[in-house]
Structure formats: C-alpha cells, structure tokens
Design a protein around this motif. Structure first.
Motif, PDB file in Angstrom:
ATOM      1  N   ASP B  17      53.441  41.994  32.296  1.00 39.59           N
ATOM      2  CA  ASP B  17      53.877  40.625  31.988  1.00 39.59           C
ATOM      3  C   ASP B  17      53.381  40.202  30.609  1.00 39.59           C
ATOM      4  O   ASP B  17      52.795  40.986  29.864  1.00 39.59           O
ATOM      5  CB  ASP B  17      53.428  39.642  33.087  1.00 39.59           C
ATOM      6  CG  ASP B  17      51.933  39.638  33.306  1.00 39.59           C
ATOM      7  OD1 ASP B  17      51.213  40.320  32.545  1.00 39.59           O
ATOM      8  OD2 ASP B  17      51.463  38.957  34.245  1.00 39.59           O
ATOM      9  N   GLY B  18      53.616  38.918  30.272  1.00 42.14           N
ATOM     10  CA  GLY B  18      53.150  38.373  28.995  1.00 42.14           C
ATOM     11  C   GLY B  18      52.056  37.351  29.250  1.00 42.14           C
ATOM     12  O   GLY B  18      51.452  37.338  30.318  1.00 42.14           O
ATOM     13  N   GLY B  19      51.819  36.484  28.277  1.00 39.51           N
ATOM     14  CA  GLY B  19      50.709  35.538  28.331  1.00 39.51           C
ATOM     15  C   GLY B  19      50.807  34.542  29.475  1.00 39.51           C
ATOM     16  O   GLY B  19      51.889  34.086  29.831  1.00 39.51           O
ATOM     17  N   MET B  20      49.658  34.247  30.083  1.00 41.11           N
ATOM     18  CA  MET B  20      49.598  33.201  31.109  1.00 41.11           C
ATOM     19  C   MET B  20      49.050  31.915  30.478  1.00 41.11           C
ATOM     20  O   MET B  20      49.629  30.847  30.617  1.00 41.11           O
ATOM     21  CB  MET B  20      48.702  33.657  32.274  1.00 41.11           C
ATOM     22  CG  MET B  20      48.343  32.595  33.309  1.00 41.11           C
ATOM     23  SD  MET B  20      49.750  31.808  34.147  1.00 41.11           S
ATOM     24  CE  MET B  20      50.176  33.032  35.389  1.00 41.11           C
ATOM     25  N   GLY B  21      47.942  32.029  29.750  1.00 43.12           N
ATOM     26  CA  GLY B  21      47.293  30.852  29.166  1.00 43.12           C
ATOM     27  C   GLY B  21      48.244  30.018  28.340  1.00 43.12           C
ATOM     28  O   GLY B  21      48.323  28.794  28.510  1.00 43.12           O
ATOM     29  N   PHE B  66      41.996  35.452  35.171  1.00 46.91           N
ATOM     30  CA  PHE B  66      41.331  35.924  33.949  1.00 46.91           C
ATOM     31  C   PHE B  66      39.906  35.372  33.820  1.00 46.91           C
ATOM     32  O   PHE B  66      38.998  36.070  33.403  1.00 46.91           O
ATOM     33  CB  PHE B  66      42.172  35.493  32.736  1.00 46.91           C
ATOM     34  CG  PHE B  66      41.611  35.883  31.401  1.00 46.91           C
ATOM     35  CD1 PHE B  66      41.797  37.169  30.907  1.00 46.91           C
ATOM     36  CD2 PHE B  66      40.907  34.975  30.615  1.00 46.91           C
ATOM     37  CE1 PHE B  66      41.285  37.541  29.660  1.00 46.91           C
ATOM     38  CE2 PHE B  66      40.392  35.344  29.373  1.00 46.91           C
ATOM     39  CZ  PHE B  66      40.589  36.622  28.896  1.00 46.91           C
ATOM     40  N   GLY B  67      39.748  34.104  34.209  1.00 48.87           N
ATOM     41  CA  GLY B  67      38.425  33.487  34.038  1.00 48.87           C
ATOM     42  C   GLY B  67      37.680  33.294  35.347  1.00 48.87           C
ATOM     43  O   GLY B  67      36.677  32.575  35.404  1.00 48.87           O
ATOM     44  N   ALA B  68      38.172  33.949  36.413  1.00 45.07           N
ATOM     45  CA  ALA B  68      37.627  33.646  37.744  1.00 45.07           C
ATOM     46  C   ALA B  68      36.556  34.629  38.209  1.00 45.07           C
ATOM     47  O   ALA B  68      36.413  34.907  39.392  1.00 45.07           O
ATOM     48  CB  ALA B  68      38.762  33.548  38.767  1.00 45.07           C
ATOM     49  N   ASN B  69      35.783  35.176  37.243  1.00 42.51           N
ATOM     50  CA  ASN B  69      34.583  35.930  37.631  1.00 42.51           C
ATOM     51  C   ASN B  69      33.425  34.939  37.735  1.00 42.51           C
ATOM     52  O   ASN B  69      33.482  33.834  37.197  1.00 42.51           O
ATOM     53  CB  ASN B  69      34.279  37.045  36.630  1.00 42.51           C
ATOM     54  CG  ASN B  69      34.075  36.529  35.220  1.00 42.51           C
ATOM     55  OD1 ASN B  69      33.042  35.970  34.894  1.00 42.51           O
ATOM     56  ND2 ASN B  69      35.086  36.693  34.367  1.00 42.51           N
ATOM     57  N   TYR B  70      32.373  35.340  38.415  1.00 46.06           N
ATOM     58  CA  TYR B  70      31.295  34.408  38.731  1.00 46.06           C
ATOM     59  C   TYR B  70      30.657  33.757  37.491  1.00 46.06           C
ATOM     60  O   TYR B  70      30.503  32.548  37.415  1.00 46.06           O
ATOM     61  CB  TYR B  70      30.213  35.101  39.576  1.00 46.06           C
ATOM     62  CG  TYR B  70      29.178  34.136  40.096  1.00 46.06           C
ATOM     63  CD1 TYR B  70      29.417  33.381  41.235  1.00 46.06           C
ATOM     64  CD2 TYR B  70      27.979  33.943  39.413  1.00 46.06           C
ATOM     65  CE1 TYR B  70      28.478  32.475  41.702  1.00 46.06           C
ATOM     66  CE2 TYR B  70      27.036  33.033  39.868  1.00 46.06           C
ATOM     67  CZ  TYR B  70      27.288  32.307  41.019  1.00 46.06           C
ATOM     68  OH  TYR B  70      26.375  31.393  41.474  1.00 46.06           O
ATOM     69  N   ASP B 106      43.678  40.665  37.856  1.00 46.13           N
ATOM     70  CA  ASP B 106      43.238  40.456  36.476  1.00 46.13           C
ATOM     71  C   ASP B 106      41.756  40.085  36.413  1.00 46.13           C
ATOM     72  O   ASP B 106      41.310  39.154  37.087  1.00 46.13           O
ATOM     73  CB  ASP B 106      44.073  39.339  35.821  1.00 46.13           C
ATOM     74  CG  ASP B 106      43.777  39.221  34.336  1.00 46.13           C
ATOM     75  OD1 ASP B 106      43.355  40.223  33.729  1.00 46.13           O
ATOM     76  OD2 ASP B 106      43.967  38.122  33.777  1.00 46.13           O
ATOM     77  N   ILE B 107      41.036  40.821  35.581  1.00 49.97           N
ATOM     78  CA  ILE B 107      39.610  40.566  35.381  1.00 49.97           C
ATOM     79  C   ILE B 107      39.357  40.395  33.892  1.00 49.97           C
ATOM     80  O   ILE B 107      39.678  41.276  33.097  1.00 49.97           O
ATOM     81  CB  ILE B 107      38.769  41.758  35.913  1.00 49.97           C
ATOM     82  CG1 ILE B 107      38.972  41.894  37.426  1.00 49.97           C
ATOM     83  CG2 ILE B 107      37.298  41.571  35.577  1.00 49.97           C
ATOM     84  CD1 ILE B 107      38.295  43.100  38.017  1.00 49.97           C
ATOM     85  N   GLY B 108      38.808  39.252  33.504  1.00 46.80           N
ATOM     86  CA  GLY B 108      38.583  38.957  32.086  1.00 46.80           C
ATOM     87  C   GLY B 108      37.101  38.900  31.747  1.00 46.80           C
ATOM     88  O   GLY B 108      36.241  39.164  32.586  1.00 46.80           O
ATOM     89  N   PRO B 109      36.801  38.550  30.489  1.00 49.22           N
ATOM     90  CA  PRO B 109      35.393  38.530  30.050  1.00 49.22           C
ATOM     91  C   PRO B 109      34.564  37.448  30.734  1.00 49.22           C
ATOM     92  O   PRO B 109      35.095  36.440  31.194  1.00 49.22           O
ATOM     93  CB  PRO B 109      35.488  38.273  28.548  1.00 49.22           C
ATOM     94  CG  PRO B 109      36.845  37.741  28.312  1.00 49.22           C
ATOM     95  CD  PRO B 109      37.734  38.225  29.407  1.00 49.22           C
ATOM     96  N   SER B 110      33.254  37.669  30.776  1.00 53.98           N
ATOM     97  CA  SER B 110      32.352  36.746  31.456  1.00 53.98           C
ATOM     98  C   SER B 110      31.982  35.547  30.590  1.00 53.98           C
ATOM     99  O   SER B 110      31.493  34.551  31.088  1.00 53.98           O
ATOM    100  CB  SER B 110      31.063  37.479  31.812  1.00 53.98           C
ATOM    101  OG  SER B 110      30.422  37.870  30.601  1.00 53.98           O
ATOM    102  N   GLY B 111      32.209  35.683  29.274  1.00 52.55           N
ATOM    103  CA  GLY B 111      31.834  34.593  28.372  1.00 52.55           C
ATOM    104  C   GLY B 111      30.354  34.558  28.048  1.00 52.55           C
ATOM    105  O   GLY B 111      29.892  33.678  27.326  1.00 52.55           O
TER     106      GLY B 111
END
Lengths: 215, 294
Positions: B17-21, B66-70, B106-111
């Motif tokens: 797919d393409g961008g979600m944000g 994408f941002g839903a890691n702890y 989808d797994i994104g960065p922890s920030g």
C-alpha cells in the motif's frame, strides 16, 4: 605548550570526541590563566565547527554530533565561572527554544539547543508541546534576543506562525529574531509566517543564529 | 502460505500500500494526535483508507499500528490503550480486505534513542515491541518492521517478532544519502544493515521513507548487490510543502513516482509501494503499469 598548540589540541580533542582530554585541557587553560575567550572561540569552538562540517559531509552521524555537543557543554561548565571572573561576556545571546504545542517531536529541537549552547548561546529549552503564548512569555521573562520554534508535523506548523502573530499583537515583534525549524519548514513558510529564518539542520542553525549577531 | 508463493513466483511483483499518515491528515486529523488513536475514535475513516488501497490494487496492506508499540505510546501518554488500539486496527483492516489479499502487521520506530541521545537499549526495545506483536499475532499474515534508523533497534524488533511469531518478516530501514553512500542517521552503513538483517533471518530486506522515489532507484541497485533475499521498497513522494498555512502538498506527480517504481522493480525490488505523500491514486497508477507490463 604554545597558545597555538594548545588551541589545536583542544580542537582535536573535540573532533576525536576525547572527553577526558577536552576537560583536562579546559582545566589547564584555567590554571595557566589563558585568555579563555580565545580558548572558547579558537579551541572548543573550532572543534565544534569541524564536527559540524563532518556532519554536513556525512562523515559523522547523530551519536557523534550529540557527543561532541555534550563534551563542549561539559567543558563550558568548567570555563564559564572563570570567564565571568575575567569579567568578559561569554554568552552570544539568549535563546528560548521549544517544540510547538501539539507536537511532541523533541529530538531535532534538542539537537539544535545542544549545538547553540555549544556555540556559546545561553539556551532556555522549554521542551516539547509548548503553547505559543508560553514561548513568548518565557522569551520576555528571560530577556531573550532569539526565539526558536520547532514543528515536525505539517499540522502543528501553524503554531509557529501563531508565535509571530502574538509578538505582533503585543507590539514586540522587533525585540526578537524568530527562527523556525523542523522537516516541513521551507523558505516560503518562513515568509508566510513573517519569521526571520530557518535552517535545515542543527549545524546550519547555529551558523544562522550567529549570522544575526553581526547585524 | 500465499506470501511465500508470491515470493517464489519470479513473474510476480507484490504491490504493497501507500502512505497512511498523509491520508489521515487529508481527512482532518487534529494536530499532534497519533494516527493510531483513530483506530478507536474514527474506525470508519481507517477502514475507508485501507479499502481505497485494496481497491487501487494493493496485494497487501498494513495495519494502522505504526506508532502503536509500547514505548511510542508511552511518549504520547497512551500506553494504557495498547491492546485496544492494536485490536481495533486489526478489526478495521479485516473489514476492508478482499479474500485474496493479505494483512501486514505494521511495526514502526519507538521514538526513543540509544545513548548518547537517549536511554534506550536492545533489551528495552525488545520488550516494548513484544507487547505489540503479541496483540497483533492472531490477525496478521506477515510483518513489516519499517522506518527504523538504528540497526540495534531493528534487531530488537526482529527478535521480538520471532519470540512470538513464525510468520514472514519484511525488515525495512530508512537511510540518508551521503557522499560515501547510504547510511542511517545513526551512522549504520547499508552494508552493515543488510548483513545484520540477513543474519537475523528476515525474509525480505527493504527500505522506506526519508528518500524520494528517484534516490530509491540507486538504493535498490545497491541492496541488490548485497543480498539474494527479496527486496521491498516504499519511497516518499518527495518533500512535503505547506500551502496556505494549512494544506500539506507533495509536488511530485503520480506518473513520475510510478515511472521510478518501474525502474526500482528493474533494479531488483520484489515488493513495491509508497510511503509519505503517496495515496491510493499512486497505487492505482503503479497497478495499471504492472498490468501493462505483463
């Protein structure tokens, strides 16, 4: 050791990220009663400029850039009390810096704050998610000459404009240079906001802030 | 398993797919709000975006997590919602998915960063990612770990997935271009990243974000030289620009992006899609060019 050799060694210690050596040389400069302003500008300052150039060229990366800035700050903690003794003015100016309300992206802003501090500015970092009103209040309170506002999201960028608008409303726009930062910021956005400038990265930000000192 | 069949079929290019944000922002997301929260608050909007991508021709789409890691949720003071956000994300994508398509977790960065910038470590990251993987495991067909700029954080995420799941993993780092080649902002070279990802046993090695479609052509060539594993590429549609103070605009045309994607496939990419600034229109254009090629 000649002054010139000492200054080169200080600069090299910063570039090679040798914290022990950099702090040792800072103490030595104090004990040997060197001209500390020269030590800051031509020793440590030169080192941090070289680090900046290496970052621009892709020779070093974020960890090294931050480490260099941190070593510089630690060295300044040693030098500043003695600089005041020498009754010399060390701070190039006071900067209030923040990431705008609604935006929690603080890493870029923190890097810029570190680099400004390393370059001799007195930096008041208000953190992230800060309302425009508070940024202006703190700038007034601290007698800042510079306001730095960061936004990473295109949706929070409008808060950058709000800072300038408040300054205009309060009729104090000319008291401050307002510098914008963040990935989506462009020249045209700076013009639209009526801000004074922007930079693509922390190194060019430090250069930009300094450029206003000569005006 | 369909994904492995696709990988093994030399004639198949898998369309992601393409961008979600950027799609969420188009629909009026409030400033500073984490798009992942919309899984709960605006489920129909998220389902609608997934549906638009599937209809445009995506073979697989990823969960809005994408941002839903702890750790990242903790940055947004929402870590107490980790279960609900991830479960709702699964629900939203399942509603929109055609029977032949696949769901990618989808797994994104922890920030958060390692010293000297922050205080994170491989162990801290792994624990954070594991919490998210455990919630998503029952609903996804494969994993996409993306936009990671520290190879140690990538290792942590891969290990967290493998602790819980035996499903295929696409690991996708984000690089900047320097005079000396492609590096992550943390200073990891492309060679080092490909090598480590390979050793960690991922199924597909990729890159997304930061670079536009044009720069990604060269990156694909470089990755092809370093690995025999399938390659996944999701470029940005250039750099965003703000218009009239409120509207985000990406200047690159859909046609230009799709042309670059065709070159990226020629250079060896097996999986293609888009990142920031790409839309269902982008995917539709790529789909039509893929059909015309065959």
């Amino acid at each position: 050791m000649s002054t010139e050799k000492m200054l080169n060694e200080i600069s090299d210690a910063i570039v090679s990220l040798d914290k022990d050596k950099a702090l040792d040389l800072a103490n030595r400069a104090v004990n040997e009663q060197m001209d500390l302003l020269e030590v800051v500008e031509k020793g440590f300052g030169e080192g941090i400029r070289k680090i900046g150039d290496l970052w621009d060229e892709g020779e070093i990366f974020l960890p090294e850039l931050m480490l260099g800035g941190n070593i510089m700050q630690d060295a300044m903690k040693i030098l500043i009390p003695h600089l005041k003794e020498q009754s010399q003015k060390i701070s190039l100016g006071t900067v209030v810096i923040a990431t705008i309300e609604g935006d929690i992206h603080s890493i870029g802003k923190t890097i810029v704050a570190t680099m400004l501090s390393a370059n001799g500015f007195d930096v008041h970092d208000l953190g992230a998610d800060v309302p425009a009103e508070r940024i202006v209040d703190e700038a007034l309170k601290s007698g800042a000459q510079f306001i730095g506002v960061s936004a990473l999201l295109t949706t929070t960028m409008t808060g950058q404009k709000r800072v300038v608008d408040i300054l205009l409303e309060k009729n104090i726009r000319d008291k401050f240079k307002v510098i914008l930062g963040g990935a989506p910021v462009s020249r045209s956005w700076v013009e639209e906001c009526g801000a004074d400038g922007y930079a693509d990265n922390a190194v060019s930000a430090a250069a930009l802030f300094k450029s206003f000192l000569n005006k | 398993m369909r994904f492995q069949d696709w990988l093994n079929d030399p004639s198949k290019t898998i369309l992601f797919d393409g961008g979600m944000g950027s799609e969420v922002i188009k629909r009026g997301l409030k400033p500073g709000k984490l798009p992942d929260i919309l899984n709960i608050e605006e489920p129909e909007v998220i389902a609608e975006i997934h549906k638009a991508y599937f209809e445009a021709g995506s073979n697989m789409c990823q969960t809005n997590t994408f941002g839903a890691n702890y750790l990242n949720l903790q940055n947004h003071k929402s870590e107490d919602k980790i279960i609900l956000i991830n479960l709702k994300a699964l629900e939203n994508i399942k509603k929109s998915k055609p029977s032949t398509a696949l769901i990618v977790g989808d797994i994104g960065p922890s920030g958060v960063f390692r010293p000297p910038i922050g205080k994170a470590s491989l162990e801290i990251w792994q624990v954070s990612y594991k919490k998210q993987v455990e919630i998503l495991e029952n609903g996804v067909d494969l994993w996409h770990i993306e936009t990671i700029s520290d190879i140690i954080e990538m290792q942590a995420a891969i290990r967290a997935v493998k602790e819980v799941s035996s499903k295929p993993i696409i690991s996708s780092m984000t690089y900047k271009r320097t005079k000396r080649g492609f590096f992550t902002i943390m200073g990891d070279s492309l060679e080092k990243c490909v090598d480590i990802q390979s050793n960690e046993g991922v199924d597909v090695i990729g890159s997304n974000c930061t670079l536009g479609s044009h720069e990604m052509i060269e990156l694909t060539t470089e990755i092809s030289k370093l690995t025999k594993k399938p390659i996944s590429i999701k470029p940005n549609a250039g750099k965003p620009r703000l218009e009239g103070g409120t509207k985000t605009v990406y200047d690159q045309s859909v046609q230009e992006f799709a042309s670059d994607i065709m070159k990226i496939i020629d250079e060896g990419a097996k999986i293609v899609g888009g990142c920031c600034g790409t839309s269902p229109q982008t995917i539709k254009e790529i789909r039509s060019r893929l059909e015309n090629r065959n």
